[in-house]
Design an enzyme around this catalytic site. Structure first.
Site, PDB file in Angstrom:
ATOM      1  N   ALA A 210       0.814  -1.215   0.000  1.00  0.00           N
ATOM      2  CA  ALA A 210       0.000   0.000   0.000  1.00  0.00           C
ATOM      3  C   ALA A 210       0.847   1.264   0.000  1.00  0.00           C
ATOM      4  CB  ALA A 210      -0.942  -0.007   1.203  1.00  0.00           C
ATOM      5  N   GLN A 318      -6.818  -0.827   5.133  1.00  0.00           N
ATOM      6  CA  GLN A 318      -7.487  -1.371   6.323  1.00  0.00           C
ATOM      7  C   GLN A 318      -8.943  -1.731   6.061  1.00  0.00           C
ATOM      8  OE1 GLN A 318      -6.001  -2.083   9.102  1.00  0.00           O
ATOM      9  NE2 GLN A 318      -4.060  -0.993   8.951  1.00  0.00           N
ATOM     10  N   HIS A 340      -0.725  -7.906   3.161  1.00  0.00           N
ATOM     11  CA  HIS A 340      -0.565  -8.460   4.515  1.00  0.00           C
ATOM     12  C   HIS A 340      -1.585  -7.932   5.509  1.00  0.00           C
ATOM     13  CE1 HIS A 340       1.546  -5.124   6.768  1.00  0.00           C
ATOM     14  NE2 HIS A 340       1.683  -4.690   5.526  1.00  0.00           N
ATOM     15  N   CYS A 464       3.909   2.082  12.056  1.00  0.00           N
ATOM     16  CA  CYS A 464       4.912   2.869  11.336  1.00  0.00           C
ATOM     17  C   CYS A 464       5.447   4.013  12.183  1.00  0.00           C
ATOM     18  CB  CYS A 464       4.316   3.432  10.053  1.00  0.00           C
ATOM     19  SG  CYS A 464       3.599   2.166   8.997  1.00  0.00           S
TER      20      CYS A 464
END
EC number: 2.8.1.7
Length: 540
Positions: A210, A318, A340, A464
């Site tokens: 993404a 998401q 993932h 992140c």
């Protein structure tokens, strides 16, 4: 029904080569011996494993001793607890395809097993004869952080394995069968991804994830139309890669409007409409926030952008596979997808780019012109096959998963809030994806609570940015007080989360919040009726 004893492994000298020890009732041994395995497996009545030669076994060898059958299987013996089902073990042993095809019918009953520790060869040096206490199993924490990443679904692994071992051709090789096989698998995966979001397969471009998809969408559109349009719109709560892409465009001379969000975390549509200028090329708003789970009104945003002839991009990492999305009904022009986050492999993603009316993007990297020139580089067939399989599974199970996750989320929130005062749920409780729960525990430091909950894998925010000690910029954007922002914990509930895991997490959370509050002078002051906001704190 087969009754399985715990699986044991025996090392044969070659690192990583172990024997899978299955206890099979004797009535099954006759069919096993007389089956078509005879041409592939060397089934013998050999001596027990301890007396076998330490040399590596041939790849297609099984050893039958009494009621146990041994098969060579490679796996990581360092993992103390490995939960596998038969569909994970035997389709995975593709270097023994005969085992897969002939034994699967015998292995219809799910079971769990422990993988024992490292069976390294014994040293020739005499060991201390003193009996050492037997070490107990090393337990791993419960996993409650599915917004960071999800475990690989076993069905996805099964789909990927042939393309890791047997079908290894380059999908862009047009002169032989190896390339044709891989290309067919790649195109089938493209169809699976497209089907999940209501797109045309030709509109799906495979990427590394993404983050790359967001970069292609934002930078690619902005740079392609820069001669006529130099303004973009996004929100203050976007993922870091979207915000950093916009900042890099600002350095190139573009103008970016960062829309604020309301207390609920949702943007004001009137503010969005007012922010659109004649030279606005792109609006980028994420579908589901990765920290607080808030769902933006994507269809309404798409309608506004379409009426103003502005391209609309959404980061749906998401949301894809978790809530229904249709790019045509929602008038989405570009969409970012991550493998993932939907129980697929890491290192792969996709970007949807509309063909009619056509959206043009400037490629970020140069090369062989793969993926219609928008993303050069060899497409990793096993990974895109995994992404396609993950999308197909998600499409089949989305409704069931959503109901189940909603029930577990409600159980977690209610049990925590009825046992603990001063707990705040961050984000809109109605327009919200239930699997992402962000709670602030007043008068408790979030990092202290995370350290106390060491047997549950949780997060204080985005994976992140969680290394930063600064409070979450998402929580600051929705107006959360700094002390509450520092006390927030994100709970992630996914496809494989169980009621027992939720109950255990709730129990430990309540226990440690109470303990940490008892140690907090602020909590003591609040209990004494002191208004903390009325105190003027001084620094020394």
């Amino acid at each position: 029904m087969l009754l399985w004893a715990p699986v044991q492994t025996v090392s044969f000298g070659q690192k990583g080569l172990h024997l899978l020890w299955l206890h099979v009732p004797s009535k099954w041994l006759g069919p096993l011996q007389s089956s078509s395995l005879g041409g592939h497996l060397n089934i013998t009545s050999a001596a027990p494993p301890g007396t076998l030669s330490p040399s590596p076994l041939p790849p297609f060898t099984a050893c039958q001793v009494s009621s146990a059958v041994f098969f060579p299987l490679r796996f990581d013996p360092s993992i103390p607890y490995t939960y596998l089902t038969p569909s994970q073990i035997f389709p995975s042993a593709l270097w023994m395809p005969c085992v897969h095809s002939c034994l699967r019918s015998y292995l219809a009953t799910p079971f769990h097993f422990l993988s024992v520790g490292d069976h390294a060869p014994q040293s020739a040096v005499p060991a201390d004869t003193t009996a050492a206490p037997e070490a107990g199993p090393v337990l791993r924490p419960l996993y409650m952080d599915v917004q960071a990443t999800t475990p690989l679904d076993p069905r996805v692994l099964d789909a990927m394995l042939p393309y890791l071992i047997n079908y290894y051709g380059n999908p862009h090789s047009r002169t032989h069968a190896y390339g044709w096989e891989s290309e067919a698998a790649m195109e089938r995966a493209r169809q699976q991804v497209a089907s999940l979001i209501g797109a045309d397969p030709r509109e799906i471009i495979f990427t590394s994830g993404a983050t790359e998809s967001n970069n292609i969408a934002i930078k690619g559109v902005a740079r392609f139309y820069r001669s006529r349009k130099k303004h973009l719109i996004t929100t203050q709560t976007e993922h870091k890669c979207v915000l950093d892409s916009c900042r890099s465009l600002e350095a190139e001379g573009f103008q970016v409007t960062y829309l604020p969000v309301q207390k609920s975390g949702i943007i004001d549509l009137k503010e969005l409409e007012a922010a659109i200028q004649p030279d606005t090329s792109l609006v980028s708003v994420m579908t589901v926030n990765n920290e607080i789970g808030v769902k933006q009104p994507i269809a309404e945003i798409g309608q506004i952008c379409s009426s103003r002839k502005v391209y609309f991009h959404t980061d749906a990492a998401q949301a894809v596979g978790k809530i229904p999305l249709d790019v045509n009904d929602m008038k989405i022009d570009l969409m970012s997808i991550s493998g993932h986050k939907i129980y697929g492999p890491k290192g792969v993603g996709a970007i949807y780019i509309r063909r009619r009316p056509r959206v043009r993007v400037e490629a970020l990297q140069s090369g062989g012109g793969q993926e219609r020139g928008m993303r050069s580089g060899t497409v990793p067939t096993p990974l895109v096959v995994g992404l396609g399989a993950a999308c197909e599974v998600a499409q089949q199970e989305m409704e069931y998963d959503h109901k189940r996750i909603s029930k577990l989320a409600e159980r977690l929130i209610q049990n925590i809030m009825k046992s603990l005062p001063d707990v705040v749920m961050n984000g809109d409780p109605e327009h919200h994806y239930p699997g992402c729960i962000n709670l602030s525990f007043a008068y408790v430091e979030g990092e202290s609570l995370l350290m106390a909950l060491k047997d549950v894998a949780l997060s204080s925010g985005s994976a992140c940015t969680s290394a930063s000690l600064e409070p979450s910029y998402v929580l600051r954007a929705i107006g959360t007080d700094e002390d509450l922002a520092h006390s927030s914990i994100r709970f992630g509930i996914g496809r494989f989360t169980t009621e027992e895991e939720v109950d255990y997490t709730v129990e430990k959370c309540i226990q440690h919040v109470k303990r940490l509050r008892e140690m907090s002078p602020l909590w003591e002051m609040v209990q004494d009726g002191i208004d903390l906001k009325s105190i003027k704190w001084t620094q020394h």
